[in-house]
Write a protein that holds these residues in place. Structure first.
Motif, PDB file in Angstrom:
ATOM      1  N   GLY A 184      57.374 -47.989  28.040  1.00 56.32           N
ATOM      2  CA  GLY A 184      57.689 -48.704  26.749  1.00 56.32           C
ATOM      3  C   GLY A 184      58.134 -50.013  27.012  1.00 56.32           C
ATOM      4  N   PHE A 188      54.467 -48.453  20.712  1.00 56.07           N
ATOM      5  CA  PHE A 188      53.579 -47.417  20.328  1.00 56.07           C
ATOM      6  C   PHE A 188      52.608 -47.703  19.461  1.00 56.07           C
ATOM      7  CE2 PHE A 188      57.937 -45.358  21.051  1.00 56.07           C
ATOM      8  CZ  PHE A 188      57.525 -44.526  22.170  1.00 56.07           C
ATOM      9  N   TYR A 189      51.498 -46.829  19.430  1.00 55.27           N
ATOM     10  CA  TYR A 189      50.230 -47.003  18.557  1.00 55.27           C
ATOM     11  C   TYR A 189      50.248 -45.777  17.838  1.00 55.27           C
ATOM     12  CZ  TYR A 189      45.518 -47.648  17.124  1.00 55.27           C
ATOM     13  OH  TYR A 189      44.331 -47.801  16.164  1.00 55.27           O
ATOM     14  N   ARG A 190      49.955 -46.049  16.404  1.00 56.27           N
ATOM     15  CA  ARG A 190      50.101 -44.855  15.575  1.00 56.27           C
ATOM     16  C   ARG A 190      48.428 -44.741  14.801  1.00 56.27           C
ATOM     17  NH1 ARG A 190      55.108 -46.508  15.556  1.00 56.27           N
ATOM     18  NH2 ARG A 190      56.713 -45.102  15.637  1.00 56.27           N
ATOM     19  N   LEU A 209      50.518 -40.344  18.183  1.00 56.29           N
ATOM     20  CA  LEU A 209      51.325 -41.126  19.021  1.00 56.29           C
ATOM     21  C   LEU A 209      50.891 -41.535  20.441  1.00 56.29           C
ATOM     22  CD1 LEU A 209      54.934 -40.245  18.177  1.00 56.29           C
ATOM     23  CD2 LEU A 209      53.864 -42.329  17.381  1.00 56.29           C
ATOM     24  N   LYS A 210      50.679 -42.818  20.775  1.00 55.20           N
ATOM     25  CA  LYS A 210      50.199 -43.375  22.082  1.00 55.20           C
ATOM     26  C   LYS A 210      50.984 -44.580  22.298  1.00 55.20           C
ATOM     27  CE  LYS A 210      45.926 -43.032  23.010  1.00 55.20           C
ATOM     28  NZ  LYS A 210      44.183 -43.097  23.038  1.00 55.20           N
ATOM     29  N   PHE A 211      51.107 -44.748  23.505  1.00 58.85           N
ATOM     30  CA  PHE A 211      51.516 -46.088  24.078  1.00 58.85           C
ATOM     31  C   PHE A 211      50.419 -47.169  23.859  1.00 58.85           C
ATOM     32  CE2 PHE A 211      54.423 -43.835  27.190  1.00 58.85           C
ATOM     33  CZ  PHE A 211      55.590 -44.286  26.634  1.00 58.85           C
ATOM     34  N   ARG A 212      50.875 -48.292  23.293  1.00 60.66           N
ATOM     35  CA  ARG A 212      49.923 -49.576  22.810  1.00 60.66           C
ATOM     36  C   ARG A 212      49.275 -50.088  24.117  1.00 60.66           C
ATOM     37  NH1 ARG A 212      50.420 -54.646  22.144  1.00 60.66           N
ATOM     38  NH2 ARG A 212      52.645 -54.718  22.527  1.00 60.66           N
ATOM     39  N   ASP A 255      49.098 -43.717  28.879  1.00 59.19           N
ATOM     40  CA  ASP A 255      49.253 -44.057  27.310  1.00 59.19           C
ATOM     41  C   ASP A 255      49.240 -42.714  26.615  1.00 59.19           C
ATOM     42  OD1 ASP A 255      46.539 -43.616  28.208  1.00 59.19           O
ATOM     43  OD2 ASP A 255      45.926 -44.281  26.337  1.00 59.19           O
ATOM     44  N   PRO A 264      53.274 -40.094  24.911  1.00 62.85           N
ATOM     45  CA  PRO A 264      53.891 -39.740  23.742  1.00 62.85           C
ATOM     46  C   PRO A 264      53.286 -38.638  22.684  1.00 62.85           C
ATOM     47  CG  PRO A 264      53.618 -42.022  23.979  1.00 62.85           C
ATOM     48  CD  PRO A 264      52.810 -41.510  25.233  1.00 62.85           C
ATOM     49  N   GLN A 265      52.139 -38.220  22.965  1.00 66.29           N
ATOM     50  CA  GLN A 265      51.452 -37.001  22.428  1.00 66.29           C
ATOM     51  C   GLN A 265      52.205 -36.023  22.492  1.00 66.29           C
ATOM     52  OE1 GLN A 265      47.209 -36.850  22.979  1.00 66.29           O
ATOM     53  NE2 GLN A 265      46.896 -39.297  23.047  1.00 66.29           N
TER      54      GLN A 265
END
Length: 465
Positions: free
Chosen positions: A295, A307-309, A323-326, A371, A374-375
């Motif tokens: 992060g 994060f990317y939603r 949820l994923k890392f951007r 990435d 976060p899932q």
């Protein structure tokens, strides 16, 4: 074939040595505390446990050549045999009122399972490596219509680790394209199959669909193959249904292929739910330092959040936020239209191999699937599973036909058959076929194999961009 016997002996030796080592280690470690009664309390239990485990493996046909190195069935039989040994050991302990039996049930058997499964997996890796180099393959005579035989040839070449090599073909009229089908000799008619097997020594006779194959002719072929070393394999019409859903029943003397309904509820699904939540919690604890580090790297590399939603479609068509890392620059979605001409994705998927929107850190994260970490929060919340089909976008789901919508009968997964089979390198049709195969043939053993193979797929980064 010689290599089959050698491989079977290697597996038996591996299981025996692994069991003996675990039993000896536990007996010596704990038995040393009670050296005066070692033979009475520990020696007998140790020797009895080893004999019981090996007998269970033999009776449970965990050493059958047909399953060694082949799919999840090998590990399923190994697990069933060890579970049976555990039950017998527990009942024996109750009958003998042994106070030390708990150690062997809750420590020895799980340790034996871990060591034997690891050893078998390493042996399988060696076998698959040999097969990719053209060794340790079973020569196959394929007999059926040209179209179904050609499909079988292509599948065996695409997946050499399965151990088949089609060396010859028989068709209805004994003809192919210039006497060949995809480079394989057409050696005769379907009526000549048994003669060619006895003369040339093929190990497998693969019977594919063709109007010629009536029940009487199949039975006659089976009779004619008796006494040879060939195994007769008949491909059912339901080509994509396999595993625990297929059963052979004899009704009024007629062999029937019974296909049970896929299970979407019940005890096994409840176990999967518990494993998902518990596994996600444990993995989040283990990976939390790595996730914090990733992060910070994302924040330092480019402007925008860590994060990317994104909205995705889950079980029964219900939408959720993934949820994923951007991994892309801010505003990447708005720039997608300008890249439409460079789309390399399969079917409904949008993919660009060298996407200019991907950041430097994002390239590394995507290659090793970091990435996706976060899932695990999605899995913990219940909207995703550890293993399942790929979660589609709403616009992708809206374009699904009735067949493809069967992907939505189960929760989408953090990993799946698509993850261990090439990911973005797969064609759309192949990705859909793998997802539907998972939905149809799901089992706890299949989940275990997929999770195990995911580690290797992530480390190699194949098909990730």
């Amino acid at each position: 074939m010689d290599w089959e016997q050698r491989y079977r002996r290697a597996v038996i030796t591996s299981d025996t040595v692994a069991t003996a080592c675990v039993v000896a280690a536990i007996g010596n470690f704990f038995g040393a505390r009670d050296a005066a009664n070692w033979h009475e309390k520990w020696g007998i239990l140790a020797f009895g446990t080893e004999l019981l485990v090996l007998a269970a493996l033999a009776i449970g046909r965990a050493w059958a050549p047909a399953v060694l190195g082949q799919g999840a069935e090998e590990f399923r039989r190994l697990g069933r045999s060890l579970f049976a040994a555990t039950v017998v050991l527990a009942l024996g302990g109750i009958a003998l009122t042994s106070r030390n039996i708990k150690l062997w049930i809750f420590v020895a058997i799980p340790a034996i399972a871990l060591v034997t499964m690891t050893a078998r997996y390493l042996l399988r890796l060696w076998l698959h490596r040999q097969r990719k180099e053209g060794r340790c393959l079973r020569p196959v005579l394929a007999a059926g219509s040209p179209a179904t035989v050609r499909d079988l040839i292509n599948r065996t070449r695409k997946f050499p680790h399965l151990g088949w090599r089609v060396d010859a073909v028989c068709t209805t009229d004994g003809l192919g394209l210039d006497g060949e089908l995809d480079g394989v000799r057409v050696v005769g008619r379907l009526t000549d199959v048994a003669n060619h097997v006895r003369r040339d020594g093929y190990r497998v006779v693969a019977v594919t669909p063709d109007p010629h194959w009536s029940p009487a002719r199949l039975q006659r072929l089976a009779w004619n193959l008796e006494g040879s070393d060939a195994e007769m394999v008949v491909a059912p019409v339901l080509m994509e249904v396999a595993g625990p859903r297929l059963h052979i029943d004899a009704v009024l003397g007629i062999p029937l292929l019974r296909v049970s309904m896929p299970t979407f509820t019940g005890g096994r699904r409840a176990v999967k739910e518990v494993v998902d939540r518990l596994g996600a919690a444990i993995l989040l604890l283990l990976f939390s330092p790595l996730m914090v580090f990733v992060g910070l790297l994302v924040l330092a590399d480019s402007r925008g959040g860590a994060f990317y939603r994104q909205r995705r479609v889950g079980k029964d068509g219900r939408e959720f936020t993934i949820l994923k890392f951007r991994t892309m620059v801010a505003g990447a979605h708005a720039a997608r239209a300008a890249l439409a001409a460079r789309d390399e994705g399969a079917g409904l998927l949008f993919k660009v191999r060298r996407d200019p929107r991907v950041t430097r850190v994002g390239t590394v994260l995507r290659r090793y699937s970091l990435d996706e970490l976060p899932q695990l929060f999605n899995v913990l919340a219940g909207s995703m599973s550890l293993v399942g089909p790929r979660p589609p976008l709403p616009e992708e789901s809206a374009a699904y036909g009735p067949d493809i919508r069967r992907r939505l009968l189960v929760k989408p997964g953090l990993t799946g058959l698509w993850q261990i089979s090439g990911r973005s390198d797969l064609s759309w049709e192949e990705a859909v076929r793998l997802d539907l195969r998972y939905v149809e043939d799901w089992s706890l053993a299949l989940d275990t194999v997929i999770l195990w193979k995911t580690l290797r797929a992530v480390l190699y980064g194949q098909g990730a961009y």
